[in-house]
Design a protein around this motif. Structure first.
Motif, short mmCIF file in Angstrom:
data_model
loop_
_atom_site.label_atom_id
_atom_site.label_comp_id
_atom_site.label_asym_id
_atom_site.label_seq_id
_atom_site.Cartn_x
_atom_site.Cartn_y
_atom_site.Cartn_z
N GLU A 213 10.50 6.07 0.73
CA GLU A 213 11.50 7.14 0.69
C GLU A 213 11.24 8.17 1.80
OE1 GLU A 213 14.84 9.16 -1.28
OE2 GLU A 213 14.00 7.15 -1.52
N ARG A 214 9.98 8.55 1.96
CA ARG A 214 9.62 9.56 2.95
C ARG A 214 9.77 9.06 4.38
NH1 ARG A 214 5.11 10.54 0.77
NH2 ARG A 214 3.69 9.46 2.19
N CYS A 215 9.55 7.76 4.56
CA CYS A 215 9.58 7.18 5.90
C CYS A 215 10.97 6.64 6.26
CB CYS A 215 8.52 6.08 5.98
SG CYS A 215 8.47 5.19 7.54
N TRP A 216 11.31 5.48 5.69
CA TRP A 216 12.55 4.81 6.11
C TRP A 216 13.82 5.52 5.61
CZ3 TRP A 216 12.70 1.76 10.00
CH2 TRP A 216 11.59 0.96 10.31
N VAL A 217 13.79 6.00 4.38
CA VAL A 217 14.99 6.66 3.87
C VAL A 217 15.27 7.93 4.64
CG1 VAL A 217 16.02 7.80 1.86
CG2 VAL A 217 14.85 5.60 1.59
N GLN B 134 0.81 -1.21 0.00
CA GLN B 134 0.00 0.00 0.00
C GLN B 134 0.84 1.26 0.00
OE1 GLN B 134 -3.29 0.04 -0.27
NE2 GLN B 134 -3.44 -2.20 -0.29
N GLY B 135 2.02 1.20 0.60
CA GLY B 135 2.80 2.42 0.77
C GLY B 135 3.48 2.90 -0.49
N GLY B 136 4.09 1.98 -1.23
CA GLY B 136 4.77 2.37 -2.44
C GLY B 136 6.12 3.01 -2.16
N ALA C 90 5.69 3.29 8.06
CA ALA C 90 6.33 1.98 8.15
C ALA C 90 5.31 0.86 7.97
CB ALA C 90 7.04 1.85 9.49
N ILE C 91 4.13 1.02 8.54
CA ILE C 91 3.07 0.04 8.38
C ILE C 91 2.61 -0.03 6.93
CG2 ILE C 91 0.64 -0.43 8.91
CD1 ILE C 91 2.35 -1.27 11.19
N ALA C 92 2.52 1.14 6.28
CA ALA C 92 2.04 1.19 4.90
C ALA C 92 2.97 0.47 3.94
CB ALA C 92 1.86 2.64 4.46
N GLY C 93 4.23 0.28 4.30
CA GLY C 93 5.18 -0.43 3.47
C GLY C 93 5.54 -1.78 4.03
#
Length: 270
Positions: free
Chosen positions: A18-22, A11-13, A219-222
Motif C-alpha cells: 500500500e505504501r509503495c505501489w498504491v 517480506q513486505g506485506g 518494491a523489492i520487499a513485496g
C-alpha cells in the motif's frame, strides 16, 4: 493480486504494498479504471483480485453507499488489510470476500460493474475468472480490466542488477506481470466468456514517488526475491538498491522518481 500464482507478497506485506505501489501508481490508476467503467452512485460493483482494496475504495467513493461495493481476493491477508484501509477511509461498509477469481461464491447477476486492476495476468485460470465475472454481472453489466503490456524501466532495472548479482533468470518470475500484454489475447478472453463490445486501449501509467530508494526497497520487499534480499547484509542490500536506482536515473524529475509503464485496458459489456 490473485490466485496461487507464486507472486504473492512475502517480506513486505500489504502495508508495504500500500505504501509503495498504491501510493506511487495504483491509486491513480484505480481512479482511472473506475472512471473508465463509468461507475455511478447506484451501481453495484465488484473488484476482483482486489488486493489491498484500492479499486474498491475508489468505486465506493463514487457510490451513494459503500455497501454497494464488494472486494474479492484469494489472500485473506490482503483482505484483512483492505478492510483496515477502507475503515480508515470511512468506507467500512464495503464487503470483502475470500475466494479464487474462478469460483466467486456470489449469486448470478449480482453486479452492474466488474473491475480488475492488474490481477488477471496472475490468475491460473484466466478463462474461468473471466467467465465468473460475466456470470456475476447483470445483463448489460460493464467490465473494465487493466493489465501491464510490456516490461517497464523498473522491471528492466531489476533484471539487470539482480540477475547480475544472483544469476541469470533470478527475475524470471516477474515475467508473468506482462503475460497478458497482447491485445488479441484480451479480446479472445472476453469473447470466450460471452462479453460483447470488447474494446482494448493502450496508455501509459506512471509510478511517481518522492524517495526513489524507499520506493525501490519497498518494491523489492513485496517481490519474489524478497527473502533472498533479506538474507543480505545491510550494506550489500543498500548497495543493490542504489544500483537499481542508478539504472533509473533517466526516470527522475524534480519531484523524484517518474517511471512510465505501458498498460492495456479492456472494457466490455455482458
Amino acid at each position: 493480486m490473485a490466485g496461487d500464482s507464486g507472486f504473492q507478497l512475502r517480506q513486505g506485506g500489504p502495508e508495504v504494498y500500500e505504501r509503495c505501489w498504491v501510493r506511487a501508481q495504483l491509486a491513480q490508476s484505480a481512479n482511472e479504471l473506475v472512471a473508465t467503467a463509468d461507475v455511478s452512485s447506484d451501481d453495484r460493483v465488484i473488484d476482483v483480485a482486489c488486493g489491498t482494496g484500492v479499486v474498491a475504495r475508489a468505486a465506493a467513493a463514487r457510490s451513494s453507499d459503500a455497501a454497494n461495493v464488494t472486494g474479492a481476493d484469494v489472500s485473506i491477508g490482503m483482505l484483512d488489510a483492505a478492510e483496515r484501509f477502507a475503515a480508515d477511509a470511512g468506507l467500512d461498509r464495503i464487503a470483502w470476500v475470500e475466494c479464487d477469481a474462478a469460483n466467486i461464491p456470489l449469486p448470478d447477476a449480482s453486479f452492474d460493474v466488474a473491475l480488475c486492476q492488474q490481477g488477471l495476468q496472475f490468475m491460473p485460470d484466466k478463462p474461468g475468472a473471466m467467465a465468473e465475472m460475466a456470470r456475476v454481472l447483470k445483463p448489460g453489466g460493464r467490465l473494465a480490466i487493466s493489465v501491464w503490456k510490456t516490461r517497464s524501466p523498473i522491471g528492466a532495472a531489476f533484471a539487470k542488477v539482480l540477475d547480475n548479482r544472483f544469476g541469470e533468470g533470478t527475475t524470471a518470475p516477474w515475467e508473468m506481470v506482462y503475460s497478458l500484454g497482447e491485445r488479441d489475447r484480451l479480446h479472445d478472453l472476453a469473447s470466450s466468456a460471452g462479453f460483447r463490445n470488447a474494446h482494448v486501449f493502450f496508455d501509459i501509467k506512471f509510478a511517481r514517488h518522492p524517495d526513489p530508494e524507499a520506493f525501490i526497497a519497498g518494491a523489492i520487499a513485496g517481490s519474489p526475491i524478497a527473502e533472498t534480499m533479506a538474507e543480505l547484509s545491510e550494506t550489500e542490500h543498500d548497495r543493490l538498491i542504489r544500483e537499481i536506482v542508478a539504472e533509473l536515473s533517466h526516470c527522475r524529475d524534480d519531484d523524484g522518481l517518474a517511471v512510465p509503464a505501458e498498460c492495456l485496458t479492456l472494457t466490455a459489456q455482458k
